[in-house]
Design a protein around this motif. Structure first.
Motif, PDB file in Angstrom:
ATOM      1  N   ASN A 157      52.207  43.459  56.790  1.00 17.33           N
ATOM      2  CA  ASN A 157      51.818  44.742  56.192  1.00 17.33           C
ATOM      3  C   ASN A 157      50.876  45.502  57.111  1.00 17.33           C
ATOM      4  O   ASN A 157      50.991  46.722  57.280  1.00 17.33           O
ATOM      5  N   THR A 158      49.928  44.778  57.721  1.00 20.91           N
ATOM      6  CA  THR A 158      48.970  45.410  58.633  1.00 20.91           C
ATOM      7  C   THR A 158      49.683  46.005  59.840  1.00 20.91           C
ATOM      8  O   THR A 158      49.368  47.119  60.279  1.00 20.91           O
ATOM      9  N   LEU A 159      50.653  45.261  60.381  1.00 19.66           N
ATOM     10  CA  LEU A 159      51.426  45.767  61.511  1.00 19.66           C
ATOM     11  C   LEU A 159      52.149  47.063  61.136  1.00 19.66           C
ATOM     12  O   LEU A 159      52.128  48.039  61.893  1.00 19.66           O
ATOM     13  N   LEU A 160      52.766  47.082  59.975  1.00 18.26           N
ATOM     14  CA  LEU A 160      53.507  48.270  59.543  1.00 18.26           C
ATOM     15  C   LEU A 160      52.571  49.460  59.354  1.00 18.26           C
ATOM     16  O   LEU A 160      52.909  50.593  59.717  1.00 18.26           O
ATOM     17  N   LYS A 161      51.395  49.217  58.810  1.00 22.51           N
ATOM     18  CA  LYS A 161      50.413  50.298  58.656  1.00 22.51           C
ATOM     19  C   LYS A 161      50.019  50.857  60.023  1.00 22.51           C
ATOM     20  O   LYS A 161      49.893  52.070  60.201  1.00 22.51           O
ATOM     21  N   ARG A 162      49.792  49.969  60.978  1.00 22.49           N
ATOM     22  CA  ARG A 162      49.408  50.407  62.332  1.00 22.49           C
ATOM     23  C   ARG A 162      50.512  51.238  62.978  1.00 22.49           C
ATOM     24  O   ARG A 162      50.228  52.115  63.806  1.00 22.49           O
ATOM     25  N   CYS A 163      51.739  50.979  62.592  1.00 18.98           N
ATOM     26  CA  CYS A 163      52.872  51.719  63.155  1.00 18.98           C
ATOM     27  C   CYS A 163      53.194  52.986  62.363  1.00 18.98           C
ATOM     28  O   CYS A 163      54.227  53.621  62.601  1.00 18.98           O
ATOM     29  N   GLY A 164      52.325  53.345  61.434  1.00 19.17           N
ATOM     30  CA  GLY A 164      52.484  54.597  60.713  1.00 19.17           C
ATOM     31  C   GLY A 164      53.298  54.521  59.436  1.00 19.17           C
ATOM     32  O   GLY A 164      53.670  55.553  58.877  1.00 19.17           O
ATOM     33  N   VAL A 238      46.775  60.288  66.505  1.00 20.34           N
ATOM     34  CA  VAL A 238      47.115  58.890  66.272  1.00 20.34           C
ATOM     35  C   VAL A 238      46.941  58.084  67.547  1.00 20.34           C
ATOM     36  O   VAL A 238      47.411  58.492  68.613  1.00 20.34           O
ATOM     37  N   TRP A 239      46.261  56.936  67.440  1.00 19.54           N
ATOM     38  CA  TRP A 239      46.133  56.028  68.596  1.00 19.54           C
ATOM     39  C   TRP A 239      46.114  54.569  68.139  1.00 19.54           C
ATOM     40  O   TRP A 239      45.563  53.704  68.818  1.00 19.54           O
ATOM     41  N   THR A 240      46.757  54.258  67.021  1.00 20.37           N
ATOM     42  CA  THR A 240      46.693  52.914  66.448  1.00 20.37           C
ATOM     43  C   THR A 240      47.185  51.828  67.406  1.00 20.37           C
ATOM     44  O   THR A 240      46.707  50.696  67.360  1.00 20.37           O
ATOM     45  N   LEU A 241      48.161  52.147  68.243  1.00 24.00           N
ATOM     46  CA  LEU A 241      48.719  51.137  69.146  1.00 24.00           C
ATOM     47  C   LEU A 241      48.232  51.306  70.584  1.00 24.00           C
ATOM     48  O   LEU A 241      48.759  50.675  71.498  1.00 24.00           O
ATOM     49  N   ASP A 242      47.223  52.153  70.784  1.00 31.96           N
ATOM     50  CA  ASP A 242      46.719  52.378  72.132  1.00 31.96           C
ATOM     51  C   ASP A 242      45.857  51.201  72.584  1.00 31.96           C
ATOM     52  O   ASP A 242      45.215  50.530  71.772  1.00 31.96           O
ATOM     53  N   GLU A 243      45.843  50.960  73.896  1.00 32.78           N
ATOM     54  CA  GLU A 243      45.070  49.846  74.442  1.00 32.78           C
ATOM     55  C   GLU A 243      43.569  50.121  74.462  1.00 32.78           C
ATOM     56  O   GLU A 243      42.766  49.207  74.598  1.00 32.78           O
ATOM     57  N   LYS A 244      43.178  51.395  74.340  1.00 33.03           N
ATOM     58  CA  LYS A 244      41.764  51.754  74.378  1.00 33.03           C
ATOM     59  C   LYS A 244      41.400  52.621  73.168  1.00 33.03           C
ATOM     60  O   LYS A 244      41.064  53.802  73.293  1.00 33.03           O
TER      61      LYS A 244
END
Length: 337
Positions: A157-164, A238-244
């Motif tokens: 669920n957390t992964l899906l939230k991070r992916c929007g 949006v920057w949920t999957l950004d490295e920084k």
């Protein structure tokens, strides 16, 4: 004046003297020991009411076949917490909830004796190198990517939230533009596989592209348009999957009036010029939807006269010197000899 719903509830179950009595066989409940104990009692009560009569669907008395289908739904529901959560529902609401849950149980996870259904499920399944999560079904429908998890899993669920993705029962969904919809569907499938979730894709072409990793990845730094009711018509950074992510957050905090969170920020549409500068400086991709919003805001200013405003400073009035407080003494020079 009684409500229609109240009237239907009174007549939801009607006695039928010719309905044969038979033992009620139900699937074993799942959950904690205490949940199962309580849910067993609740289920027995519900089943007794359902068994004793015939059910109304809307304003029409159900046929024997429909009544039997309702009983099958009840018998197939295994989750103890579901019986507990629905214990306060009136008969009408309970009927609808049971039919939905029963359909989910019977068709999302078909009975073992339905060989055709299981063959289709097996054919559509992609497995990761190591399984660490529940099966996820990925599909496209009505301009959205849908992800249905066969079992609850907090990490997934957390992964899906991070992916929007946002929860829209019974699936996690995300609106997508038509020209990139397949890319987004394949991308979430690949991310779920990397997370350890087996993935089902019934569309053969999409499934093959997922196997071949054939998609254009979404930029991790994006300027979108908010789809939430609270932040509608605002830019969504949006920057949920950004490295920084920390760097992105600090940069966004410099935007005037921005509502900044750890994984994104919301900015008023009227600040579109700042957004353009921000995106250029920090490497954010402006989505087509955000670009359309920018054009709308620009259109509001079409024909306006630009003014280089230089506010004037008001003349400063020098402060008057403060008078020394009187101490009650007379200056010596003013005294009589």
């Amino acid at each position: 004046m009684p409500r229609l719903g109240d009237t239907l509830l009174k007549h939801l179950v009607t006695k039928e003297t010719d309905h044969p009595e038979s033992d009620i066989e139900c699937a074993a409940l799942t959950g904690s020991e205490k949940q199962i104990s309580w849910a067993t009692d609740i289920r027995a009560s519900r089943m007794l009411v359902a068994k004793s009569g015939r059910v109304l669907f809307g304003a029409l008395l159900a046929s024997r076949e429909q009544s039997e289908e309702f009983m099958i739904c009840l018998q197939s529901i295994r989750r103890a917490h579901w019986w507990i959560e629905t214990r306060t529902l009136g008969h009408g609401q309970f009927l609808l909830a049971a039919l939905d849950e029963g359909f989910l149980v019977q068709h999302v996870t078909p009975p073992k004796d339905n060989a055709t259904a299981h063959a289709v499920l097996d054919e559509a399944l992609l497995a990761p190198s190591r399984v660490r999560g529940p099966i996820a079904e990925v599909s496209l429908a009505a301009g959205k990517v849908r992800v249905v998890l066969i079992e609850f899993d907090e990490d997934t669920n957390t992964l899906l939230k991070r992916c929007g993705y946002r929860w829209d029962a019974p699936a996690w969904t995300r609106p997508v533009a038509e020209d990139v919809s397949e890319h987004r569907a394949i991308e979430i499938a690949v991310r779920l596989l990397a997370h350890g979730c087996p993935v089902r894709i019934f569309d053969e072409a999409l499934r093959q592209r997922a196997v071949e990793n054939d998609y254009d990845p979404e930029p991790p730094r994006r300027v979108e348009v908010s789809t939430s009711a609270k932040y509608s018509t605002k830019f969504h950074l949006v920057w949920t999957l950004d490295e920084k992510p920390v760097q992105c957050k600090k940069a966004a905090q410099q935007l005037r009036g921005a509502k900044v969170f750890d994984d994104g920020a919301y900015v008023s549409a009227s600040h579109f010029e700042e957004i353009l500068d921000f995106a250029d400086e920090h490497g954010f991709t402006i989505t087509p939807e955000a670009q359309s919003l920018i054009e709308v805001e620009k259109g509001k200013l079409a024909g306006s006269v630009k003014v280089a405003a230089r506010p004037k400073a008001a003349a400063v009035i020098p402060p008057q010197p403060a008078l020394a407080p009187a101490n009650g003494e007379i200056d010596a020079d003013l005294l009589d000899d």
